[in-house]
Design an enzyme around this catalytic site. Sequence first.
Site, PDB file in Angstrom:
ATOM      1  N   GLY A 158       5.048  -1.551  -3.435  1.00 49.65           N
ATOM      2  CA  GLY A 158       4.484  -2.900  -3.535  1.00 49.65           C
ATOM      3  C   GLY A 158       3.981  -3.390  -2.192  1.00 49.65           C
TER       4      GLY A 158
ATOM      5  N   ARG B  24       3.283  -4.157 -11.968  1.00 50.82           N
ATOM      6  CA  ARG B  24       3.763  -5.276 -11.142  1.00 50.82           C
ATOM      7  C   ARG B  24       2.669  -6.328 -10.943  1.00 50.82           C
ATOM      8  NH1 ARG B  24       7.261  -3.027  -6.320  1.00 50.82           N
ATOM      9  NH2 ARG B  24       7.770  -5.254  -6.202  1.00 50.82           N
TER      10      ARG B  24
ATOM     11  N   ARG C 142      16.760   1.328  -5.490  1.00 52.96           N
ATOM     12  CA  ARG C 142      17.884   0.441  -5.138  1.00 52.96           C
ATOM     13  C   ARG C 142      18.940   0.407  -6.243  1.00 52.96           C
ATOM     14  NH1 ARG C 142      16.600  -0.613  -0.281  1.00 52.96           N
ATOM     15  NH2 ARG C 142      14.486  -1.206   0.278  1.00 52.96           N
TER      16      ARG C 142
ATOM     17  N   SER D 217      10.123  -2.153   5.700  1.00 54.90           N
ATOM     18  CA  SER D 217       9.097  -3.198   5.888  1.00 54.90           C
ATOM     19  C   SER D 217       8.429  -3.055   7.250  1.00 54.90           C
ATOM     20  CB  SER D 217       9.745  -4.584   5.814  1.00 54.90           C
ATOM     21  OG  SER D 217      10.242  -4.826   4.529  1.00 54.90           O
TER      22      SER D 217
ATOM     23  N   LYS E  81      10.468  -6.520  -9.622  1.00 47.45           N
ATOM     24  CA  LYS E  81      10.612  -5.512  -8.561  1.00 47.45           C
ATOM     25  C   LYS E  81      10.299  -4.127  -9.159  1.00 47.45           C
ATOM     26  CE  LYS E  81      11.628  -8.321  -5.265  1.00 47.45           C
ATOM     27  NZ  LYS E  81      10.660  -8.511  -4.186  1.00 47.45           N
TER      28      LYS E  81
ATOM     29  N   ASP F 153      16.459  -7.787  -1.872  1.00 49.38           N
ATOM     30  CA  ASP F 153      16.581  -6.364  -2.223  1.00 49.38           C
ATOM     31  C   ASP F 153      18.036  -5.912  -2.300  1.00 49.38           C
ATOM     32  OD1 ASP F 153      13.839  -6.145  -2.349  1.00 49.38           O
ATOM     33  OD2 ASP F 153      13.625  -5.339  -0.327  1.00 49.38           O
TER      34      ASP F 153
ATOM     35  N   GLN G  59       5.293 -10.203   0.979  1.00 48.82           N
ATOM     36  CA  GLN G  59       4.110  -9.389   0.660  1.00 48.82           C
ATOM     37  C   GLN G  59       2.899 -10.287   0.441  1.00 48.82           C
ATOM     38  OE1 GLN G  59       5.286  -6.804  -2.576  1.00 48.82           O
ATOM     39  NE2 GLN G  59       6.654  -5.617  -1.262  1.00 48.82           N
TER      40      GLN G  59
HETATM   41  C1  S3P Z   1       8.850  -6.653   1.302  1.00 43.04           C
HETATM   42  C2  S3P Z   1       8.994  -7.873   0.722  1.00 43.04           C
HETATM   43  C3  S3P Z   1       9.826  -8.121  -0.464  1.00 43.04           C
HETATM   44  C4  S3P Z   1      10.812  -6.981  -0.703  1.00 43.04           C
HETATM   45  C5  S3P Z   1      10.151  -5.642  -0.585  1.00 43.04           C
HETATM   46  C6  S3P Z   1       9.565  -5.463   0.808  1.00 43.04           C
HETATM   47  C7  S3P Z   1       7.951  -6.522   2.478  1.00 43.04           C
HETATM   48  O1  S3P Z   1       9.000  -8.235  -1.600  1.00 43.04           O
HETATM   49  O2  S3P Z   1      11.397  -7.104  -1.978  1.00 43.04           O
HETATM   50  O3  S3P Z   1      11.074  -4.607  -0.816  1.00 43.04           O
HETATM   51  O4  S3P Z   1       7.990  -5.490   3.170  1.00 43.04           O
HETATM   52  O5  S3P Z   1       7.180  -7.456   2.723  1.00 43.04           O
HETATM   53  P1  S3P Z   1       8.312  -9.638  -2.006  1.00 43.04           P
HETATM   54  O6  S3P Z   1       7.363  -9.996  -0.951  1.00 43.04           O
HETATM   55  O7  S3P Z   1       7.620  -9.358  -3.306  1.00 43.04           O
HETATM   56  O8  S3P Z   1       9.448 -10.605  -2.154  1.00 43.04           O
END
Ligand code: S3P
Length: 429
Positions: free
Chosen positions: A91, A119, A388, A20, A338, A311, A166
Amino acid sequence: MIFHKTNCLKGEITVPGDKSISHRAVMFGALSRGKTEITNFLQGADCLSTIDCFRRLDIEIENQADKITVHGKGLDGLSAPTAILDAGNSGTTTRLISGILAAQPFESTLTGDSSIRKRPMLRIIEPLTMMGARIESLGGNNCAPLRITGAPLTGIHYHSKVSSAQVKSAILLAGLYADSPTSVTEPAVSRNHSELMLRTFGAKLQTEGTTATIYPRPALEGQRIRVPGDISSAAYFIAAGLLVPGADLLIRNVGINPTRDGILKAAKAMGGNISLLNENYEGEPTADLHVTYSPLHGTVIEGNVIPTLIDELPVIAVMAAAAEGTTIIKDAAELKVKESNRIDVMVENLTAMGCDITATEDGMIIRGKAHDDRPLRGAAIHAHNDHRIAMSFAIASLIAEGETNIVDSECVAISYPDFYKDLQKLCLN
Ligand code: S3P
């Protein structure tokens, strides 16, 4: 790839940089003036997709083995892409870049692999459209490919139905360009790396409870960012250290931001022996984690803690399968959207290993058993190309009788290219 049970797991490991934080360092560097130097960047496929997208928006990014240098051009420095932007499996790339593209004076098309194209994107299309952008899902299904036509944006206060970093980050990034402050309120606080790092780059941002507010048009300045180790990658070694009898592991330099550390709380609630050493609270907090074998028992994981370990739930389900008693995971319907449907995929594969597990609407019920009484047994595992899931079952294999074959094991390259090599080094027999 074939895996076997191990009786000895010992040693020290340093996991790669946080996924992230690596994404965000590149993105915020691109929107800043001057050089951003990033060390301990995660060289996983997802973060490389982010670099590729920003290069297509005409940002120069050097990728040397030990350092990424982003030559940022400020908030108005991006150029119309000459080709479709490809976020691959990521994502975070897809949703965060959408917030930036929503404000640009050009049109872009954004796509990704077959998983990304399934997604849900309505969660960002809706708020970014409220701010004034035009976003069209080309398949008409609110998924990528997305055609994003940027526009002058209006500040909004958005109440998100999901706790998603996100979604929050996409809106805050769009808010950098809006005509007035932009706020996002979420049901529970999701990871706050964007808020912390945007401030470091010079943005004015306030947080109160579950609301974050950003003020428009800051002068962002390039920074030096050292990315901490990824707690989501450390989670596999935490689980391995707790599950393999006699194990003793030291996991170095792990990010322990409280919006990400739910795995530590869940593991401790299950009876796990984990101690934090060398804690450092400058910037993103880090610590070394000392983990030793611990007989685990079941627990309930629910509510506000869910976003802090979202995660890690697949590997927590593996821990639960080997624990004494029942573990209930609820309030985690997000698992269904996910990289794979992680409720269904965990149930499919843990059932194949002989575990008593039931899917629920928003989680799972796992009736564990101490592994001496009813051990997991090796099986053919289908990770559904979800990194994962593959890593979670590599850990399950360490305590399973017989052979485990992870059919699509190579997908770990998304977040941890050297995962199997690093695991192998710790298995001493
Ligand atoms: C992430 C937020 C999470 C997480 C993803 C990384 C990020 O997703 O599951 O692996 O870097 O902001 P969501 O925002 O959909 O919960």
